[in-house]
Design a protein around this motif. Sequence first.
Motif, PDB file in Angstrom:
ATOM      1  N   ALA A 140       0.830  -1.205   0.000  1.00  0.00           N
ATOM      2  CA  ALA A 140       0.000   0.000   0.000  1.00  0.00           C
ATOM      3  C   ALA A 140       0.863   1.253   0.000  1.00  0.00           C
ATOM      4  CB  ALA A 140      -0.928   0.009   1.220  1.00  0.00           C
ATOM      5  N   GLY A 141       0.288   2.340  -0.495  1.00  0.00           N
ATOM      6  CA  GLY A 141       0.953   3.636  -0.513  1.00  0.00           C
ATOM      7  C   GLY A 141      -0.067   4.727  -0.758  1.00  0.00           C
ATOM      8  N   VAL A 142       0.353   5.970  -0.638  1.00  0.00           N
ATOM      9  CA  VAL A 142      -0.547   7.086  -0.904  1.00  0.00           C
ATOM     10  C   VAL A 142      -0.771   7.210  -2.408  1.00  0.00           C
ATOM     11  CG1 VAL A 142       0.172   8.266   1.201  1.00  0.00           C
ATOM     12  CG2 VAL A 142       1.355   8.754  -0.949  1.00  0.00           C
ATOM     13  N   TRP A 143      -1.763   7.979  -2.807  1.00  0.00           N
ATOM     14  CA  TRP A 143      -2.122   8.089  -4.234  1.00  0.00           C
ATOM     15  C   TRP A 143      -0.946   8.599  -5.067  1.00  0.00           C
ATOM     16  CZ3 TRP A 143      -2.409  11.620  -8.174  1.00  0.00           C
ATOM     17  CH2 TRP A 143      -3.250  11.321  -9.243  1.00  0.00           C
ATOM     18  N   LYS A 144      -0.244   9.608  -4.560  1.00  0.00           N
ATOM     19  CA  LYS A 144       0.866  10.197  -5.312  1.00  0.00           C
ATOM     20  C   LYS A 144       1.994   9.188  -5.516  1.00  0.00           C
ATOM     21  CE  LYS A 144       3.925  14.237  -5.288  1.00  0.00           C
ATOM     22  NZ  LYS A 144       4.325  15.464  -4.539  1.00  0.00           N
ATOM     23  N   GLU A 145       2.260   8.386  -4.496  1.00  0.00           N
ATOM     24  CA  GLU A 145       3.320   7.378  -4.624  1.00  0.00           C
ATOM     25  C   GLU A 145       2.969   6.344  -5.692  1.00  0.00           C
ATOM     26  OE1 GLU A 145       5.601   3.994  -1.876  1.00  0.00           O
ATOM     27  OE2 GLU A 145       3.967   5.215  -1.038  1.00  0.00           O
ATOM     28  N   GLY A 146       1.729   5.909  -5.714  1.00  0.00           N
ATOM     29  CA  GLY A 146       1.315   4.950  -6.735  1.00  0.00           C
ATOM     30  C   GLY A 146       1.470   5.492  -8.138  1.00  0.00           C
ATOM     31  N   GLN A 147       1.083   6.772  -8.323  1.00  0.00           N
ATOM     32  CA  GLN A 147       1.224   7.380  -9.646  1.00  0.00           C
ATOM     33  C   GLN A 147       2.692   7.498 -10.052  1.00  0.00           C
ATOM     34  OE1 GLN A 147      -0.385   7.997 -12.199  1.00  0.00           O
ATOM     35  NE2 GLN A 147       0.960   9.439 -13.282  1.00  0.00           N
ATOM     36  N   GLN A 148       3.551   7.841  -9.131  1.00  0.00           N
ATOM     37  CA  GLN A 148       4.978   7.970  -9.453  1.00  0.00           C
ATOM     38  C   GLN A 148       5.593   6.630  -9.856  1.00  0.00           C
ATOM     39  OE1 GLN A 148       6.598   9.763  -5.902  1.00  0.00           O
ATOM     40  NE2 GLN A 148       6.122  11.867  -6.584  1.00  0.00           N
ATOM     41  N   LEU A 149       5.232   5.558  -9.152  1.00  0.00           N
ATOM     42  CA  LEU A 149       5.789   4.247  -9.477  1.00  0.00           C
ATOM     43  C   LEU A 149       5.235   3.733 -10.812  1.00  0.00           C
ATOM     44  CD1 LEU A 149       5.742   2.583  -5.941  1.00  0.00           C
ATOM     45  CD2 LEU A 149       7.708   3.472  -7.208  1.00  0.00           C
ATOM     46  N   CYS A 150       3.990   4.025 -11.106  1.00  0.00           N
ATOM     47  CA  CYS A 150       3.453   3.638 -12.426  1.00  0.00           C
ATOM     48  C   CYS A 150       4.155   4.401 -13.535  1.00  0.00           C
ATOM     49  CB  CYS A 150       1.949   3.927 -12.476  1.00  0.00           C
ATOM     50  SG  CYS A 150       0.944   2.895 -11.389  1.00  0.00           S
ATOM     51  N   SER A 151       4.380   5.671 -13.318  1.00  0.00           N
ATOM     52  CA  SER A 151       5.033   6.510 -14.324  1.00  0.00           C
ATOM     53  C   SER A 151       6.486   6.084 -14.548  1.00  0.00           C
ATOM     54  CB  SER A 151       4.970   7.973 -13.887  1.00  0.00           C
ATOM     55  OG  SER A 151       5.611   8.801 -14.824  1.00  0.00           O
ATOM     56  N   ALA A 152       7.136   5.548 -13.526  1.00  0.00           N
ATOM     57  CA  ALA A 152       8.526   5.112 -13.672  1.00  0.00           C
ATOM     58  C   ALA A 152       8.660   3.977 -14.677  1.00  0.00           C
ATOM     59  CB  ALA A 152       9.073   4.679 -12.317  1.00  0.00           C
ATOM     60  N   ASP A 153       7.612   3.174 -14.856  1.00  0.00           N
ATOM     61  CA  ASP A 153       7.623   2.083 -15.829  1.00  0.00           C
ATOM     62  C   ASP A 153       6.939   2.472 -17.139  1.00  0.00           C
ATOM     63  OD1 ASP A 153       9.028   0.230 -14.342  1.00  0.00           O
ATOM     64  OD2 ASP A 153       7.234  -0.495 -13.297  1.00  0.00           O
ATOM     65  N   GLY A 154       6.686   3.775 -17.322  1.00  0.00           N
ATOM     66  CA  GLY A 154       6.101   4.238 -18.571  1.00  0.00           C
ATOM     67  C   GLY A 154       4.594   4.188 -18.609  1.00  0.00           C
ATOM     68  N   GLY A 155       3.932   3.995 -17.463  1.00  0.00           N
ATOM     69  CA  GLY A 155       2.481   3.923 -17.431  1.00  0.00           C
ATOM     70  C   GLY A 155       1.887   4.983 -16.546  1.00  0.00           C
ATOM     71  N   SER A 156       0.703   4.713 -16.037  1.00  0.00           N
ATOM     72  CA  SER A 156       0.002   5.637 -15.133  1.00  0.00           C
ATOM     73  C   SER A 156      -0.968   4.814 -14.302  1.00  0.00           C
ATOM     74  CB  SER A 156      -0.739   6.732 -15.918  1.00  0.00           C
ATOM     75  OG  SER A 156      -1.832   6.167 -16.626  1.00  0.00           O
ATOM     76  N   LEU A 157      -1.572   5.461 -13.337  1.00  0.00           N
ATOM     77  CA  LEU A 157      -2.654   4.798 -12.610  1.00  0.00           C
ATOM     78  C   LEU A 157      -3.796   4.488 -13.576  1.00  0.00           C
ATOM     79  CD1 LEU A 157      -2.743   6.812  -9.253  1.00  0.00           C
ATOM     80  CD2 LEU A 157      -2.069   4.407  -9.560  1.00  0.00           C
ATOM     81  N   LEU A 158      -4.568   3.500 -13.250  1.00  0.00           N
ATOM     82  CA  LEU A 158      -5.596   2.953 -14.139  1.00  0.00           C
ATOM     83  C   LEU A 158      -6.594   4.019 -14.585  1.00  0.00           C
ATOM     84  CD1 LEU A 158      -6.752   0.282 -15.343  1.00  0.00           C
ATOM     85  CD2 LEU A 158      -8.183   0.143 -13.294  1.00  0.00           C
ATOM     86  N   ILE A 159      -6.810   4.096 -15.906  1.00  0.00           N
ATOM     87  CA  ILE A 159      -7.834   4.961 -16.503  1.00  0.00           C
ATOM     88  C   ILE A 159      -8.902   4.048 -17.077  1.00  0.00           C
ATOM     89  CG2 ILE A 159      -8.320   6.684 -18.267  1.00  0.00           C
ATOM     90  CD1 ILE A 159      -5.443   7.646 -17.993  1.00  0.00           C
ATOM     91  N   LEU A 160     -10.084   4.126 -16.552  1.00  0.00           N
ATOM     92  CA  LEU A 160     -11.131   3.166 -16.877  1.00  0.00           C
ATOM     93  C   LEU A 160     -12.002   3.632 -18.036  1.00  0.00           C
ATOM     94  CD1 LEU A 160     -12.434   2.006 -13.371  1.00  0.00           C
ATOM     95  CD2 LEU A 160     -11.335   0.579 -15.092  1.00  0.00           C
ATOM     96  N   ASP A 161     -12.405   2.667 -18.844  1.00  0.00           N
ATOM     97  CA  ASP A 161     -13.532   2.796 -19.764  1.00  0.00           C
ATOM     98  C   ASP A 161     -14.216   1.441 -19.786  1.00  0.00           C
ATOM     99  OD1 ASP A 161     -11.956   1.171 -21.368  1.00  0.00           O
ATOM    100  OD2 ASP A 161     -11.332   2.793 -22.699  1.00  0.00           O
ATOM    101  N   ASP A 162     -15.213   1.269 -20.628  1.00  0.00           N
ATOM    102  CA  ASP A 162     -15.958   0.006 -20.618  1.00  0.00           C
ATOM    103  C   ASP A 162     -15.060  -1.194 -20.947  1.00  0.00           C
ATOM    104  OD1 ASP A 162     -18.213   1.421 -19.985  1.00  0.00           O
ATOM    105  OD2 ASP A 162     -18.934   1.556 -22.070  1.00  0.00           O
TER     106      ASP A 162
END
Length: 237
Positions: A140-162
Amino acid sequence: MFSVGPEDEEVGSSALQGDQSLEEAPESQEGEPLMRNDLQKVPSSARLRKNASATFSLPRIKEEPASQKPGSESKKQSRFSECWKSPWCRYGTAASLFIACVCILVLSAHVQRQQECECLSCPNKWTRYNQTCYFVSKRAGVWKEGQQLCSADGGSLLILDDAVQQQIDELFALNEDHWIGLKKDPDSTDWRWLDGSVFHGSVKYGTDPRMSCAYINKDIGALDCSSRRLWICMKQL
């Protein structure tokens, strides 16, 4: 008839030996035969010249290979011209060139496809679904930490659509809250995804001003951004 005595035989043999010695003995400059003592006085250079003249032989002429003989190139050209006059020869040459070009194109396309596959691979420990990679954190981590770690691998936090929602349901059984890439706009009450698009759905507890970051479990809800939760990353290939 007359008989030859032993004395006559000795005289004849000595005379014969004398003739042989005269034949074998070298001649002097005046044409007279040299005796044994005189032969020792003959210079060695004269004897060497005599031996050299006796052993002289013509050098061998090296034959040229058949490929280097004159006229071989003209024969090859004549054979090629005769073959080229035949339509079967022309068709066969054209077909061979066409097949070679096709093979080169197929090989280059295969190499390019392999390079694209290597470039379009998911990061380590990510899960691929079609052209999208997903990662679910184990801590677990805070929202900002999760976004930073996703961005380090070239991604982002989940963006949902159908479509993404369906893929998440097939891949993961979510029983806990996970941060997603949805956040309340500080200048309005709108909820926006990280790509800037507006979310028009409902967010549980979304009206609370203290709740500015979104999570997903069975539904989408809002939490304080400093809360510690798991997170989900995504990356498009």
